[in-house]
Design a protein around this motif. Structure first.
Motif, PDB file in Angstrom:
ATOM      1  N   SER A  32       5.342  39.434  37.657  1.00  0.00           N
ATOM      2  CA  SER A  32       5.551  38.194  36.994  1.00  0.00           C
ATOM      3  C   SER A  32       6.202  38.191  36.857  1.00  0.00           C
ATOM      4  O   SER A  32       7.633  37.139  38.058  1.00  0.00           O
ATOM      5  CB  SER A  32       4.613  37.990  36.387  1.00  0.00           C
ATOM      6  OG  SER A  32       5.157  36.734  35.626  1.00  0.00           O
ATOM      7  N   LEU A  33       7.401  38.590  37.162  1.00  0.00           N
ATOM      8  CA  LEU A  33       9.206  38.670  36.932  1.00  0.00           C
ATOM      9  C   LEU A  33      10.009  38.286  38.293  1.00  0.00           C
ATOM     10  O   LEU A  33      10.454  37.732  38.714  1.00  0.00           O
ATOM     11  CB  LEU A  33       9.466  39.225  36.072  1.00  0.00           C
ATOM     12  CG  LEU A  33      11.262  39.331  35.481  1.00  0.00           C
ATOM     13  CD1 LEU A  33      11.586  38.157  34.782  1.00  0.00           C
ATOM     14  CD2 LEU A  33      12.011  40.523  34.530  1.00  0.00           C
ATOM     15  N   ALA A  34       9.580  39.339  38.762  1.00  0.00           N
ATOM     16  CA  ALA A  34       9.860  39.563  40.404  1.00  0.00           C
ATOM     17  C   ALA A  34       9.134  38.069  41.027  1.00  0.00           C
ATOM     18  O   ALA A  34      10.682  37.476  41.724  1.00  0.00           O
ATOM     19  CB  ALA A  34       9.693  40.546  40.616  1.00  0.00           C
ATOM     20  N   LEU A  35       8.197  37.950  40.765  1.00  0.00           N
ATOM     21  CA  LEU A  35       7.535  36.700  41.716  1.00  0.00           C
ATOM     22  C   LEU A  35       8.844  35.661  41.393  1.00  0.00           C
ATOM     23  O   LEU A  35       8.560  34.259  42.466  1.00  0.00           O
ATOM     24  CB  LEU A  35       6.226  35.952  41.607  1.00  0.00           C
ATOM     25  CG  LEU A  35       5.152  37.009  42.055  1.00  0.00           C
ATOM     26  CD1 LEU A  35       3.303  37.285  41.935  1.00  0.00           C
ATOM     27  CD2 LEU A  35       5.363  37.268  43.465  1.00  0.00           C
ATOM     28  N   LYS A  36       8.825  35.097  39.527  1.00  0.00           N
ATOM     29  CA  LYS A  36       9.865  34.203  39.623  1.00  0.00           C
ATOM     30  C   LYS A  36      11.130  34.131  40.159  1.00  0.00           C
ATOM     31  O   LYS A  36      11.411  32.676  40.441  1.00  0.00           O
ATOM     32  CB  LYS A  36       9.854  33.735  37.608  1.00  0.00           C
ATOM     33  CG  LYS A  36       8.256  33.186  37.559  1.00  0.00           C
ATOM     34  CD  LYS A  36       8.368  34.027  36.139  1.00  0.00           C
ATOM     35  CE  LYS A  36       7.095  33.371  34.757  1.00  0.00           C
ATOM     36  NZ  LYS A  36       7.467  33.071  33.521  1.00  0.00           N
TER      37      LYS A  36
END
Length: 231
Positions: A32-36
Motif C-alpha cells: 500500500s505504501l509503495a502504491l502511494k
C-alpha cells in the motif's frame, strides 16, 4: 448470560491484533505504501493544441429592459482552427485540349476501322471499339464485347498484352467477370494520345495477345480516304 463489557473489549482487541499480524505476514502495508509513492506514468499520446486564429471581444446578451440604461459588457472569445491531416496531391492530367467527337465523325471513324478489319485475316478473331471519354480521359476503363470475351478470352482474370502497329507491347489487366481492361489500359491510351471518337481494331493474334490498329479521328480523309495512323 450477557458478556461483560470488559471481556468484550478484550476479545475485540485480540481480534484486531490477530488481523494486524496477518496483514504484516502478507506484506500488505508495504504494498500500500509503495502504491502511494509511485508516480503516475505520462500518457503516450501526444496532445495537439488547436491553432488559435483570432481573439475578439463580443458584447454579452443583455435583457432589453436594461440595454438602454447601462453600457454593454464584453467577453473575450477565442476562435480556433481545426487542424486536419494533409492529403497527398496527385498530379492531374491536363484536359484543356480534350476533343469531343461528333456523331458524324465517330461514325466515319468506325466505318473506316471496319474496312480495315475486313482486310485482315478472317480466321483471326477481331472486333472494333469506338473510343468514349471514359475510355481515354476519365476512368480509363475499356469494356470489351461480352460475346467476344466468352468465345475467345480466358475465363479468369489474366494479363492481356496489347501490341501496336510498331510492335511495342503494353501489358494490361483483363477482368473476366467484368469483361474489360483495367490496369495498364490507361498507359496505352495516354501513350498513344487516344481521344474521343478514335476507332480501334483489336485482333487476337495469340492467346491473351491483341494486335491493335488505330483509326484516328483527326486523321480522317474525305470520302475516298481510308488511311489509319501508325504510332
Amino acid at each position: 448470560m450477557v458478556m461483560s463489557k470488559v471481556k468484550y473489549e478484550e476479545l475485540r482487541q485480540q481480534r484486531v491484533e490477530e488481523n494486524k499480524r496477518r496483514l504484516e505476514e502478507l506484506h500488505l502495508p508495504l504494498l500500500s505504501l509503495a502504491l502511494k509513492n509511485a508516480s503516475p506514468k505520462p500518457s503516450p499520446m501526444k496532445k495537439v493544441k488547436p491553432r488559435v486564429i483570432r481573439t475578439e471581444l463580443v458584447p454579452l446578451r443583455r435583457s432589453p429592459r436594461v440595454a438602454k440604461s447601462a453600457a454593454p459588457e464584453y467577453a473575450e472569445v477565442t476562435y480556433y482552427e481545426r487542424i486536419l491531416p494533409r492529403r497527398a496531391s496527385c498530379p492531374r492530367r491536363d484536359l484543356s485540349n480534350r476533343v469531343y467527337a461528333s456523331d458524324k465523325d465517330r461514325a466515319v471513324a468506325t466505318v473506316k476501322a471496319e474496312k480495315l478489319e475486313a482486310s485482315l485475316e478472317s480466321k483471326v478473331p477481331t472486333f472494333v471499339r469506338s473510343m468514349l471519354p471514359s475510355h481515354v480521359s476519365g476512368g480509363f476503363w475499356l469494356g470489351l464485347p461480352s460475346y467476344f470475351c466468352r468465345r475467345n478470352l480466358p475465363a479468369r482474370d489474366e494479363t492481356v498484352t496489347l501490341i501496336d502497329e510498331s510492335g511495342a507491347e503494353w501489358p494490361t489487366v483483363y477482368l473476366a467477370r467484368k469483361t474489360g481492361l483495367s490496369g495498364g489500359w490507361k498507359k496505352f491510351a495516354v501513350d498513344h494520345d487516344l481521344v474521343d471518337g478514335d476507332a480501334l481494331v483489336f485482333q487476337l493474334i495469340k492467346r491473351a495477345v491483341f494486335k491493335v490498329y488505330i483509326t484516328r479521328l483527326n486523321n480522317l480523309a474525305d470520302d475516298d480516304g481510308s488511311e489509319t495512323s501508325n504510332d
